[in-house]
Design an enzyme around this catalytic site. Structure first.
Site, PDB file in Angstrom:
ATOM      1  N   GLY A   8      37.005  38.107  43.473  1.00 36.69           N
ATOM      2  CA  GLY A   8      38.066  39.020  43.023  1.00 36.69           C
ATOM      3  C   GLY A   8      39.310  38.901  43.878  1.00 36.69           C
ATOM      4  O   GLY A   8      39.974  39.894  44.187  1.00 36.69           O
ATOM      5  N   ALA A   9      39.662  37.657  44.231  1.00 33.95           N
ATOM      6  CA  ALA A   9      40.744  37.414  45.205  1.00 33.95           C
ATOM      7  C   ALA A   9      42.112  37.898  44.716  1.00 33.95           C
ATOM      8  O   ALA A   9      43.016  38.099  45.519  1.00 33.95           O
ATOM      9  CB  ALA A   9      40.803  35.928  45.540  1.00 33.95           C
ATOM     10  N   GLY A  98      31.535  45.714  48.350  1.00 32.47           N
ATOM     11  CA  GLY A  98      32.309  46.959  48.369  1.00 32.47           C
ATOM     12  C   GLY A  98      32.494  47.548  46.987  1.00 32.47           C
ATOM     13  O   GLY A  98      33.064  48.625  46.845  1.00 32.47           O
ATOM     14  N   THR A 100      32.204  49.549  43.665  1.00 29.43           N
ATOM     15  CA  THR A 100      31.625  50.863  43.371  1.00 29.43           C
ATOM     16  C   THR A 100      31.442  50.999  41.857  1.00 29.43           C
ATOM     17  O   THR A 100      31.792  50.098  41.100  1.00 29.43           O
ATOM     18  CB  THR A 100      32.523  52.003  43.890  1.00 29.43           C
ATOM     19  OG1 THR A 100      33.756  51.987  43.162  1.00 29.43           O
ATOM     20  CG2 THR A 100      32.793  51.877  45.371  1.00 29.43           C
ATOM     21  N   ALA A 123      30.090  52.204  50.086  1.00 31.76           N
ATOM     22  CA  ALA A 123      31.084  52.684  49.124  1.00 31.76           C
ATOM     23  C   ALA A 123      32.452  52.786  49.772  1.00 31.76           C
ATOM     24  O   ALA A 123      33.464  52.887  49.089  1.00 31.76           O
ATOM     25  CB  ALA A 123      30.670  54.052  48.592  1.00 31.76           C
ATOM     26  N   HIS A 155      42.620  59.518  43.825  1.00 32.29           N
ATOM     27  CA  HIS A 155      42.877  58.070  43.859  1.00 32.29           C
ATOM     28  C   HIS A 155      44.008  57.703  42.893  1.00 32.29           C
ATOM     29  O   HIS A 155      44.346  58.478  42.006  1.00 32.29           O
ATOM     30  CB  HIS A 155      41.617  57.283  43.452  1.00 32.29           C
ATOM     31  CG  HIS A 155      40.617  57.142  44.566  1.00 32.29           C
ATOM     32  ND1 HIS A 155      39.643  58.077  44.786  1.00 32.29           N
ATOM     33  CD2 HIS A 155      40.456  56.183  45.522  1.00 32.29           C
ATOM     34  CE1 HIS A 155      38.907  57.701  45.834  1.00 32.29           C
ATOM     35  NE2 HIS A 155      39.384  56.562  46.300  1.00 32.29           N
ATOM     36  N   LYS A 159      42.235  53.404  39.101  1.00 33.95           N
ATOM     37  CA  LYS A 159      40.800  53.448  39.428  1.00 33.95           C
ATOM     38  C   LYS A 159      39.989  53.731  38.162  1.00 33.95           C
ATOM     39  O   LYS A 159      40.336  54.628  37.388  1.00 33.95           O
ATOM     40  CB  LYS A 159      40.524  54.511  40.504  1.00 33.95           C
ATOM     41  CG  LYS A 159      39.080  54.503  40.970  1.00 33.95           C
ATOM     42  CD  LYS A 159      38.908  55.180  42.315  1.00 33.95           C
ATOM     43  CE  LYS A 159      37.458  55.230  42.736  1.00 33.95           C
ATOM     44  NZ  LYS A 159      36.888  53.888  42.979  1.00 33.95           N
TER      45      LYS A 159
END
Ligand code: NAD
Length: 267
Positions: A8-9, A98, A100, A123, A155, A159
């Site tokens: 996911g760069a 990482g 979630t 998380a 957030h 998100k």
């Protein structure tokens, strides 16, 4: 030198991770992926991160051989993370995850890979949030008897999961310290005539908007006083630095499941 691949760069975290890996003298970026069909495939990961060319082309798949990378850092989607876990487990390559928003079933699947490779799953990789997890557990033991426990989080508008993985982790840590099951104690949303608040529940509230990086509060509300434990992230760097620190720590660990508390020596 730890040779790191980033999944996911092109993402918000992916770009920050590229920058953080580049800043760390003990790490080297050797591979970068993003979603097949995305316009970023073929782009230079350094250019995407605003660093100038690094000679690392973003590809749609991970390196095929174990000797091409030492560790994968993955902040993407649950489906992609599980597919990368299968690949890394086959090669015996450790992973720092990482991502979630995993379902309970996906979380169980993820954990099963920790029988094959060293796996760190948190998380929230910020040092401050990791400490807040400990503080919330400590506070719950003292205050839960007389307090209502509520967790709020805010957030940015992009998100996709709610409540945040961090809010759920805070709730789980509190429930665990009180010997309660999260299924029974969590109230994830409220609407309409809800009736009075039930004792022993852990309530969640969610805000989405603008560019908020991530705010979390645990509120212990009693009659006559209130204790609040609050963390506010102002940059994704805090997560990326923690994830790279976890990567360096994990590269020396045996097969098993770890989280950021293990990395910081708090467990
Ligand atoms: P984002 O949408 O900006 O980035 C995700 C990236 O993954 C995108 O570039 C997307 O194209 C890519 N992707 C999707 N499918 C892919 C596939 N099959 N192969 C390779 N790449 C793929 O999201 P973000 O804000 O960077 O967050 C990513 C994840 O990390 C989310 O789950 C978020 O909640 C989580 N997150 C965790 C922490 C933490 O500390 N644990 C901190 C911030 C974000």
């Amino acid at each position: 030198m730890l040779r790191i691949a980033i999944a996911g760069a092109a993402g918000r975290m992916g770009r920050t991770l590229t920058e953080t890996v580049q800043q760390n003298e003990g790490c080297l970026l050797v591979a970068a992926t993003d979603r097949a069909g995305s316009s970023v495939i073929g782009a230079d990961a350094g250019e995407l991160a605003g660093l100038g060319p690094l000679g690392i082309e973003v590809k749609a798949s991970l390196p095929a051989e174990a000797d091409q990378f030492d560790l994968l850092i993955d902040f993407t989607t649950p489906e992609n993370t599980l597919s990368n876990l299968a690949h890394c487990a086959e090669l015996g390559v450790p992973m720092v995850v990482g991502t979630t928003g995993l379902s309970a079933e996906q979380t169980d699947q993820l954990k099963s890979y920790a029988e094959t490779i060293p796996l760190c799953f948190a998380a929230n990789y910020s040092t401050g949030v990791t400490l807040c997890l400990q503080l919330a557990q400590q506070a719950a033991k003292v205050l839960a008897e007389d307090s209502d426990i509520e967790i709020t989080e805010a957030h940015h508008r992009h998100k996709v999961d709610a409540p945040s993985g961090t809010a759920l982790a805070l709730g789980n840590a509190i429930a665990e310290s009180l010997g309660q099951s999260s299924e029974e104690s969590f109230v994830l949303s409220r609407e309409g005539i809800t009736g009075a608040r039930e004792k022993g529940k852990i309530g969640f509230s969610v805000i989405r908007g603008g560019d908020i990086v991530g705010d979390h509060s645990v509120i212990f509300a009693a009659d006559g006083e209130r204790v609040e434990i609050t963390h506010k992230a102002s940059s994704r760097m805090s997560f990326a630095r923690g994830a790279v620190r976890a990567a360096q720590w994990l590269s020396d660990q045996p097969v098993g499941l770890y989280d950021m508390r293990d990395v910081l020596g708090l467990n």
